[in-house]
Design a protein around this motif. Structure first.
Motif, PDB file in Angstrom:
ATOM      1  N   ALA A 124       6.422 -41.643  -6.356  1.00 18.32           N
ATOM      2  CA  ALA A 124       5.979 -40.809  -5.231  1.00 18.32           C
ATOM      3  C   ALA A 124       5.045 -39.687  -5.678  1.00 18.32           C
ATOM      4  CB  ALA A 124       7.199 -40.231  -4.515  1.00 18.32           C
ATOM      5  N   ARG A 125       5.367 -38.991  -6.769  1.00 18.60           N
ATOM      6  CA  ARG A 125       4.532 -37.879  -7.237  1.00 18.60           C
ATOM      7  C   ARG A 125       3.182 -38.401  -7.737  1.00 18.60           C
ATOM      8  NH1 ARG A 125       5.209 -32.794  -9.540  1.00 18.60           N
ATOM      9  NH2 ARG A 125       6.543 -32.340  -7.747  1.00 18.60           N
ATOM     10  N   LEU A 126       3.218 -39.453  -8.546  1.00 20.51           N
ATOM     11  CA  LEU A 126       1.976 -39.970  -9.113  1.00 20.51           C
ATOM     12  C   LEU A 126       1.067 -40.524  -8.020  1.00 20.51           C
ATOM     13  CD1 LEU A 126       3.745 -39.723 -11.694  1.00 20.51           C
ATOM     14  CD2 LEU A 126       2.665 -41.805 -12.504  1.00 20.51           C
ATOM     15  N   PHE A 172       7.005 -31.552  -2.982  1.00 17.49           N
ATOM     16  CA  PHE A 172       8.426 -31.852  -2.755  1.00 17.49           C
ATOM     17  C   PHE A 172       8.772 -33.333  -2.915  1.00 17.49           C
ATOM     18  CE2 PHE A 172       7.593 -27.956  -0.248  1.00 17.49           C
ATOM     19  CZ  PHE A 172       8.464 -27.106  -0.914  1.00 17.49           C
ATOM     20  N   SER A 173       7.804 -34.143  -3.364  1.00 15.58           N
ATOM     21  CA  SER A 173       8.060 -35.582  -3.497  1.00 15.58           C
ATOM     22  C   SER A 173       9.229 -35.861  -4.454  1.00 15.58           C
ATOM     23  CB  SER A 173       6.799 -36.293  -3.993  1.00 15.58           C
ATOM     24  OG  SER A 173       6.388 -35.744  -5.240  1.00 15.58           O
ATOM     25  N   THR A 179      12.733 -40.455  -7.463  1.00 13.51           N
ATOM     26  CA  THR A 179      11.461 -40.739  -8.102  1.00 13.51           C
ATOM     27  C   THR A 179      11.606 -40.773  -9.605  1.00 13.51           C
ATOM     28  OG1 THR A 179       9.256 -39.824  -8.441  1.00 13.51           O
ATOM     29  CG2 THR A 179      10.978 -38.246  -7.957  1.00 13.51           C
ATOM     30  N   LEU A 180      10.689 -41.508 -10.271  1.00 15.33           N
ATOM     31  CA  LEU A 180      10.702 -41.568 -11.730  1.00 15.33           C
ATOM     32  C   LEU A 180      10.300 -40.228 -12.330  1.00 15.33           C
ATOM     33  CD1 LEU A 180      10.946 -43.343 -14.294  1.00 15.33           C
ATOM     34  CD2 LEU A 180       8.529 -43.910 -14.021  1.00 15.33           C
TER      35      LEU A 180
END
Length: 243
Positions: A124-126, A172-173, A179-180
């Motif tokens: 999600a962040r990436l 906020f992901s 998430t990884l």
């Protein structure tokens, strides 16, 4: 000199000509101090020396979002207050923000290979940061594609404000999804999780990168103002020749 005075491009050019050399010197000193402190920081007991990528990766990641935030304020300046330098500020910031985002993605991948066993994961962040990078490129393409500067400014301002919705998703992901990417360790509820040996060099680098952005941004704004003046003179001369 007030903020209203800076709406005058000539006064802006005069002020930035005085400020930029000092700002560039301060940025260089802080970068040297930050790089020295980063090199002297101890290895992490789990990550080893790869933890030092953090001192470059994290400031780039912060700046990738901060620059879009600056562009969002400039977009409001264009659409609401019609500030004459708002469009210039947004256009000048976009390539710098794209560079910070690209470096955040690259350094994150270099760190991810030894830690996660892969350069990339549709995490999600990436993924949300990749979308931010693509939005930067889209804005740069938009400014180049639309000939009329006022139309390009309005379209870019709207796209910038729409793109700002991605910023809280990036932030906020790691909290909203399983998430990884590791959760926030510096700015979080309950205080930082970093030891002072890592926190101090990281904060120095963050300030240095922020000053680097301000320096590059002011220089890019000066170039954009001068470029527009040259374009106006060329159009005036072309009009006089055709009359």
């Amino acid at each position: 000199m007030t903020l209203i005075d800076l709406a005058n491009p000539t006064k802006f050019l005069t002020l930035t000509a005085r400020v930029l050399p000092w700002l560039a010197a301060l940025t260089a000193v802080l970068l040297l101090v930050g790089l020295y402190q980063s090199a002297m920081a101890p290895d992490d007991y789990q990550q080893g020396s790869t933890v030092k990528i953090m001192f470059v990766h994290v400031p780039n990641a912060w700046l990738s979002m901060f620059v879009w935030g600056v562009m969002s304020l400039a977009a409001l300046g264009t659409l609401v207050w019609r500030h004459p330098l708002a469009d210039v500020a947004a256009k000048a910031a976009a390539p710098i923000g794209a560079a910070f985002t690209f470096l955040a993605l690259v350094t994150g991948s270099l760190w991810g290979r030894p830690m996660w066993g892969t350069y990339w994961e549709w995490d999600a962040r990436l993924t949300s940061v990749l979308i931010l990078f693509l939005m930067y490129l889209g804005l740069i393409a938009l400014w180049r594609a639309v000939e009329d500067p006022s139309r390009a400014a309005r379209a870019a301002a709207i796209l910038t404000l729409v793109g700002a919705l991605n910023l809280p998703i990036i932030k906020f992901s790691v909290d909203w999804w399983n998430t990884l990417h590791q959760p926030a360790s510096v700015m979080r509820m309950g205080g930082t999780a970093l030891d002072r040996a890592f926190l101090i060099p990281l904060l120095v680098m963050a300030v240095a990168f922020s000053l680097l952005f301000v320096t590059l941004h002011l220089a890019a704004m000066r170039n954009e103002i001068l470029r527009r003046r040259v374009r106006s003179l060329q159009m005036m001369q072309a009009s006089q020749r055709s009359a």
